[in-house]
Design a protein around this motif. Structure first.
Motif, PDB file in Angstrom:
ATOM      1  N   LYS A 249      45.431  20.384  37.200  1.00  0.00           N
ATOM      2  CA  LYS A 249      44.234  20.289  38.038  1.00  0.00           C
ATOM      3  C   LYS A 249      43.383  21.560  37.984  1.00  0.00           C
ATOM      4  N   VAL A 250      43.910  22.646  37.440  1.00  0.00           N
ATOM      5  CA  VAL A 250      43.135  23.897  37.401  1.00  0.00           C
ATOM      6  C   VAL A 250      42.005  23.748  36.389  1.00  0.00           C
ATOM      7  N   PRO A 251      40.743  23.903  36.812  1.00  0.00           N
ATOM      8  CA  PRO A 251      39.647  23.757  35.838  1.00  0.00           C
ATOM      9  C   PRO A 251      39.595  24.971  34.910  1.00  0.00           C
TER      10      PRO A 251
ATOM     11  N   TYR B 293      49.263  22.250  37.484  1.00  0.00           N
ATOM     12  CA  TYR B 293      48.359  23.145  36.755  1.00  0.00           C
ATOM     13  C   TYR B 293      47.299  22.357  35.986  1.00  0.00           C
TER      14      TYR B 293
ATOM     15  N   ASP C 254      44.774  30.395  46.047  1.00  0.00           N
ATOM     16  CA  ASP C 254      43.511  30.002  45.410  1.00  0.00           C
ATOM     17  C   ASP C 254      43.012  31.101  44.468  1.00  0.00           C
ATOM     18  N   GLU C 255      43.170  32.341  44.901  1.00  0.00           N
ATOM     19  CA  GLU C 255      42.658  33.460  44.100  1.00  0.00           C
ATOM     20  C   GLU C 255      43.322  33.528  42.738  1.00  0.00           C
ATOM     21  N   VAL C 256      44.628  33.303  42.701  1.00  0.00           N
ATOM     22  CA  VAL C 256      45.332  33.407  41.425  1.00  0.00           C
ATOM     23  C   VAL C 256      45.129  32.152  40.581  1.00  0.00           C
ATOM     24  N   LEU C 257      45.186  30.993  41.251  1.00  0.00           N
ATOM     25  CA  LEU C 257      45.104  29.756  40.463  1.00  0.00           C
ATOM     26  C   LEU C 257      43.685  29.482  39.975  1.00  0.00           C
ATOM     27  N   GLY C 258      42.688  29.910  40.733  1.00  0.00           N
ATOM     28  CA  GLY C 258      41.316  29.587  40.344  1.00  0.00           C
ATOM     29  C   GLY C 258      40.952  28.165  40.723  1.00  0.00           C
TER      30      GLY C 258
ATOM     31  N   GLU D  18      53.495  36.421  44.339  1.00  0.00           N
ATOM     32  CA  GLU D  18      53.110  35.678  43.134  1.00  0.00           C
ATOM     33  C   GLU D  18      54.127  34.587  42.797  1.00  0.00           C
TER      34      GLU D  18
ATOM     35  N   ARG E 177      52.940  24.987  40.363  1.00  0.00           N
ATOM     36  CA  ARG E 177      53.590  24.081  39.408  1.00  0.00           C
ATOM     37  C   ARG E 177      53.831  22.704  40.005  1.00  0.00           C
TER      38      ARG E 177
ATOM     39  N   VAL F 256      53.106  31.640  44.740  1.00  0.00           N
ATOM     40  CA  VAL F 256      51.928  31.009  44.133  1.00  0.00           C
ATOM     41  C   VAL F 256      52.390  30.078  43.012  1.00  0.00           C
ATOM     42  N   GLU F 257      53.360  30.547  42.226  1.00  0.00           N
ATOM     43  CA  GLU F 257      53.861  29.735  41.132  1.00  0.00           C
ATOM     44  C   GLU F 257      54.529  28.457  41.650  1.00  0.00           C
TER      45      GLU F 257
END
Ligand SMILES: [Zn+2]
Lengths: 794, 340
Positions: A474-476, A472, A414-418, A460, A468, A463-464
């Motif tokens: 969905k990332v605001p 992505y 969550d921290e990296v993707l926002g 990381e 993916r 996270v990727e």
């Protein structure tokens, strides 16, 4: 790489998923599908040839077929003779279009009716073969062709270099399964099917000379195979992927390569000299006749597979012709190995030979993949070519693949993707991609990537993987929130400051150009400005092999380009760096002075050149003034590229910035240009460094007095020297002096000239009287007389 | 002439007949001239008159002067009004006749586009950083997590001067240099400049090109922040109806890595010929800075993270101005450069 939709459906259920949707999922997950070709076979029907006879009248050889279409018989004419009676063939009836675009019509050919056509593989876009009718191995007359050959969809996809596992259909299907949340139908590691005696490792003895270049070599043995054509479905899939079918054994090795991304090679065991197989560097003067029929000269940095006598394959690139599988082959050595990526790339480059195998090895394949590929190929060979798979193969594995574990604090996702991804979703995604996830007592995840994913090593990376597949999209979008206690204040960039120069030049009709920094080194030598030139070792061509040491040749070239296109008057400039090697310092980065250079055209007469040059000088002064730099001085100088009598060094605060002048006639004529060129080139950073913010001066309270002064002096005395003299004698009351005219002729003695100056006098304290100004003028005259032998005209 | 009233009548008649300013001027001098005008002369003998007559004559002369002055002013105003009323005919010219050609120089279209990009990003607090074009192997590759033999090096086939020295394949080395120099985040920088790759020149790519890369290093940056920054930039440059999409990709120096696409301006994302029916146009690459790259820049990745992006200025200019051949930018053909 080419991906067949139909092939993917072997590994993952694609029910209800169109090829276009599959392509979109893959693109979103990082396998960019660049094109999608759909071959719709639903209009084609199956026919059975009942009778074939030559066309009696046609001049070209044609054959007339009576074809059973299930309940009716039609007459169809074809140019190829291979659809003999009894053949089952694809038929396109009048009114339909075959996949390659041809529309079929009812016709009459030399008196014979032709109702439809028999299609070749090329016409159906099932391969490149257009030499004959595609003959099917089964099918019921009258049924659509899709009952035996499904409609095809071929995706051309770009696989990034970190994902060699996706250079095969299984890997791509795994991605698709993760995106669709559907399970993969096949395990990565197939079961081993070998059981025959004697053990393979007794029949083939493998040694690896250089484990850095070959971390694993599996030599499997299969005896008693029957070499022949591979089945239709396999040939079709190979063709769809762009691979030419050869025989069942070779086709299987290629098929497994396209499935698992593991390159394989089959040798005819009987043609190898003895059981010893050595993986070593090539020796001096060794050669190999490779499968493409070319004799290759080998060098010591190439890795080869050799038997007791000679190299039999170039590791990871191509096999040898002498030991290739043929129709007579009975026993085979199946090679499945892991070769070093950079070494394969180097060999493949040196030979100018890029193969499906080398393209995969270059990306650093995992050694574990070799075993999976070998097992899969062995079971296919047993199934399709008969033969006995021997037990206990040779498997030399000097550099075993290290298992990788990655510790993931799941909040990092969550921290990296926002955005928030539910933990169960993250876990499910990783599992579908064959990662093992163990949730530990402290909540952290101990993650074991699958053996075919060497690219995943740090949190990381995980996270990727989640991001993916989760999407992505969905990332605001957000902008970073700042709560900073330190910052760097914004200051105008160098380029924004130089916009002032661009404005001055634009106002004078100069157009900005961007020219390549790589130029011809020979040309720089010819112009004698190559002393500090840096030459590229691996240039693409001679005309781009050296970094330019001056912007001027590029601008002269720009003038020539525009003259060629019918433009007479050209004014161009460029703001860019020159590159000056630091002579004597090996491996030192060069000086890269940022410069402005301008070139303008004028007529061929000396007067025209002089006039244009004076104007250009004002332009250069204007550029420096626009940057709030101090006024520059001009000192007669000699410089390469410039006219020996018409060149000045531009000096600012005692520092030389560059040159202004006419270009040397040989430079102009060398570029095929007529007339004269005026030019300047100066360093900009010293000007910017010397620039200062203008400070407002009090407006003058008392009127100024203007006086003109015509000074007659010898030709050798310069305007600059006279101006300096005027200023020295003028004292505080002289606020401005400027030369505005030059005269030679009747009223001036031979060998002399008259220069007219306009002088402005003003006092900050009072209105000057004529008498006061007269006194200063007398001082000035006296000074000029003494120093330069000047006389004065009224 | 000694009768002020008669004089006035005469003068007014003359004024009424005057057709031009010059004629009025003449009348004014004739009657009001300081020495020889009729009104002045009226008073020339006044000294010899008795006091009562003196006063009467003085007043009459003054009245005459005032009346004439008023008439002059009125007639002047009349004449000026008439002149202005007739301007449409008396001073009409051919307004369709073209002006002489202006010798205006043009600023290179790539300079203009680079300027727009810089302006937009400066408004977000990014600062321009520059660096050398001839770079060391370490800054161009190693520091960016691309060691020798890395398969991704294929994508950055470079021009070498020696095994150590090459023309930078991207402007990313500037980011490493900037991190090393600035040391303490927050860092918000953009690095425009020339870069070089060994690709033979063709319509879509050149061995030399220009990039703008950006780098943010701060606390708690997210993929969302990267997307927002790109979206702000693209909408500022191309209009607020544009969309941005990030697509997973692979670069050794970012993790996760993306390509970023901009929705097609012609079809709005529906798919058309100019976007090859994809609805999206590829613009550049981006991602969250790889922890090792931060470390190489001297930044502690356990305290800070970052995002970075890069794209070609030529590509942006081609999209904006419908240029279909990248070579045009570097050919100095004025017929092209003068279009912008
Ligand atoms: Zn479009």
């Amino acid at each position: 790489m080419r991906i067949s939709y139909e092939w993917l459906s072997d590994f993952v259920d694609l029910d209800g998923v169109t090829p276009k949707e599959a392509a979109e999922i893959l693109t979103r997950q990082g396998i960019e599908v660049e094109s999608l070709t759909i071959v719709d076979l639903s209009q084609i029907v199956i026919g059975k040839v009942l009778e074939q006879k030559p066309h009696p009248k046609s001049r070209n050889p044609l054959w007339i077929h009576q074809v059973d279409l299930g309940g009716r018989v039609e007459q169809i004419i074809a140019g190829a003779p291979n659809a003999v009676a009894g053949s089952i063939v694809p038929v396109a009836l009048p009114g339909t279009a075959v996949p390659n675009g041809k529309v079929v019509k009812d016709m009459n050919i030399a008196g014979e009716r032709a109702h439809g056509m028999l299609a070749s593989a090329a016409e159906l876009m099932l391969g490149d073969d257009h030499s004959g009718i595609l003959v099917l191995d089964r099918g019921i007359p009258g049924d659509p062709l899709t009952t035996v050959i499904p409609s095809q969809a071929i995706m051309e996809a770009e696989v990034t270099s970190n994902r060699p596992d996706c250079m095969g259909h299984l890997g791509v299907a795994r991605e698709l399964g993760a995106g669709l949340q559907r399970p993969l139908k096949r395990d990565f590691m197939p079961a081993f099917t070998g059981g025959a005696d004697p053990p393979g490792r007794e029949m083939v003895k493998v040694t690896i000379d250089d484990p850095d270049l070959c971390s694993r070599y599996i030599g499997g043995v299969i005896t008693g195979v029957k070499v022949g054509p591979s089945p239709d479905w396999m040939q079709r899939r190979l063709r769809a992927a762009g691979v030419r079918p050869i025989n069942n054994i070779v086709d299987i090795t290629n098929y497994v390569l396209l499935e698992y991304a593991q390159p394989l090679h089959a040798f005819d065991l009987a043609l190898l000299s003895g059981p010893a197989i050595e993986v070593r560097r090539a020796r001096a003067n060794e050669k190999l006749l490779s499968l493409d029929g070319v004799v290759r000269d080998l060098t010591a940095d190439m890795l080869v597979i050799a038997d007791a006598k000679r190299p039999v394959a170039l590791a990871g690139v191509i096999g040898g012709e002498d030991t290739a599988v043929s129709d007579e082959t009975k026993d085979i050595l199946l090679e499945s190995a892991n070769f070093n990526g950079p070494s394969v790339r180097q060999t493949s480059r040196a030979l100018g030979l890029r193969t499906e195998a080398s393209a995969r090895f270059e990306r650093a394949l995992p050694p574990e993949l070799a075993l999976a590929g070998a097992r899969r190929a062995a079971s296919l060979i047993a199934e399709l070519a008969g033969g006995k798979v021997h037990r206990d193969w040779a498997d030399v594995y000097p550099r075993p693949q290290e298992p990788v574990r990655v510790n993931l604090r799941p909040a990092l996702i969550d921290e990296v993707l926002g955005m928030h991804v539910p933990l169960e979703d993250s876990e499910a995604i990783l599992k579908r991609l064959n990662f093992q996830v163990n949730v530990m007592a402290d909540g952290e995840w101990d993650v074991l990537p699958p053996v075919f994913r060497l690219d995943v090593t740090i949190p990381e990376d995980l996270v990727e993987e989640v991001g993916r597949v989760y999407g992505y999209d969905k990332v605001p979008p957000t902008l970073p929130g700042r709560r900073h206690d330190s910052w760097t204040p914004l200051e105008p960039s160098i380029d924004r400051r130089l916009d002032q120069v661009r404005e001055v030049l634009a106002g004078e009709g100069f157009t900005e150009t961007w020219n390549p920094a790589l130029v011809s080194g020979k040309e720089l030598e010819r112009l004698r400005i190559a002393a500090h030139a840096m030459r590229v070792e691996n240039a693409l061509s001679d005309d781009m092999d050296t970094l330019r040491t001056s912007l001027l040749p590029s601008l002269v070239h720009a003038v020539a380009v525009n003259r060629d296109r019918g433009r007479d008057e050209v004014r161009v400039y460029e703001i860019a760096s020159a590159y000056l090697a630091r002579v004597g310092e090996k491996n030192a980065q060069p000086d890269e002075p940022l410069r402005v250079a301008a070139v303008g055209t004028t007529d061929g007469s000396p007067d025209a050149g002089e006039k244009a040059l004076r104007r250009l000088k004002s332009v250069l002064d204007g550029c420096v003034a626009a940057l709030n730099g101090p006024a520059s001085a001009y000192q007669r100088a000699a410089a390469e590229l410039f006219h020996p009598g018409r060149c000045a060094a531009v000096v600012l605060d005692g520092r030389q910035l560059g040159y202004l002048g006419e270009l040397h006639p040989t430079v102009t004529s060398g570029a095929g240009l007529e007339g004269r060129l005026v030019a300047f080139e100066i360093d900009l950073l010293p000007v910017l460094a010397a620039s200062s913010v203008p400070r407002a001066q009090p407006l003058p309270r008392f009127p100024a007095v203007d006086r003109d002064l015509a000074v007659v002096v010898d030709e050798s005395v310069t305007a600059g020297a006279l101006l300096q003299g005027i200023k020295e004698s003028g004292g505080d009351l002289l606020v401005h002096a400027r030369a505005f005219d030059e005269y030679r002729g009747a009223q001036v003695p031979e060998g002399q000239k008259s220069i007219a100056f306009t002088l402005t006098f003003r006092s900050p304290e009072r209105t000057l009287t004529d008498a006061e100004v007269d006194r200063v003028m007398a001082e000035i005259r006296l000074g000029l007389e003494k120093r330069h032998g000047a006389r004065f005209r009224e | 002439m000694s009768d002020p009233l008669g004089l006035t009548t005469q003068a007014l008649a003359a004024i009424g007949q005057a057709r031009t300013d010059e004629e009025l001027e003449k009348v004014e001098v004739e009657y009001l001239g300081r020495k020889s005008g009729h009104v002045s002369r009226l008073l020339s003998n006044i000294g010899s008159l008795p006091p009562a007559e003196k006063a009467a004559l003085g007043k009459a002369a003054n009245d005459a002067k005032r009346a004439i002055e008023a008439a002059l002013a009125a007639r002047r105003a009349e004449l000026e009004a008439a002149r202005l009323a007739d301007l449409a005919e008396t001073e009409a010219i051919d307004m369709t006749f073209p002006g002489p050609p202006l010798k205006r120089g043009h600023i290179h279209v790539l300079t203009q586009v680079r300027r727009e990009i810089e302006t937009v990003l400066e408004s977000l607090g990014y600062k321009v950083e520059l660096g050398p074009e001839v770079e060391t192997e370490w800054y161009n590759f190693e520091a960016l997590n691309i060691p020798a033999g890395h398969p991704a090096r294929e994508a950055w086939d470079s021009f070498y001067f020696s095994p150590e020295l090459l023309l930078r394949a991207h402007t990313s080395p500037v980011q490493i240099r900037a991190m090393q120099r600035i040391k303490e985040p927050p860092i918000y920088i953009i690095n425009p400049g020339r870069a070089y790759r060994r690709d033979p020149p063709e319509a879509t790519r050149l061995p030399y090109f220009s990039q703008v890369e950006g780098l943010a290093v701060d606390k708690g940056l997210t993929v969302g922040d990267l997307k927002g920054t790109l979206l702000y930039m693209i909408q500022s440059l191309y209009g607020r109806d544009r969309k941005v999409r990030v697509r997973p990709s692979y670069f050794p120096f970012t993790e996760p890595s993306f390509e970023f696409d901009v929705s097609c301006g012609i079809c709005g994302g529906m798919g058309c010929k100019s976007c090859r029916h994809k609805g999206w146009l590829e613009v550049g690459g981006c991602g969250m800075v790889h922890p090792q790259v931060l470390r190489n820049g001297g930044i502690d990745p356990t305290r800070w993270n970052g995002y970075a992006w890069g794209f070609g200025i030529e590509r942006m200019a081609m999209l904006k101005h419908d240029v279909d051949d990248i070579r045009l930018f570097y050919e100095s053909d004025l017929r092209f450069l003068e279009q912008f």
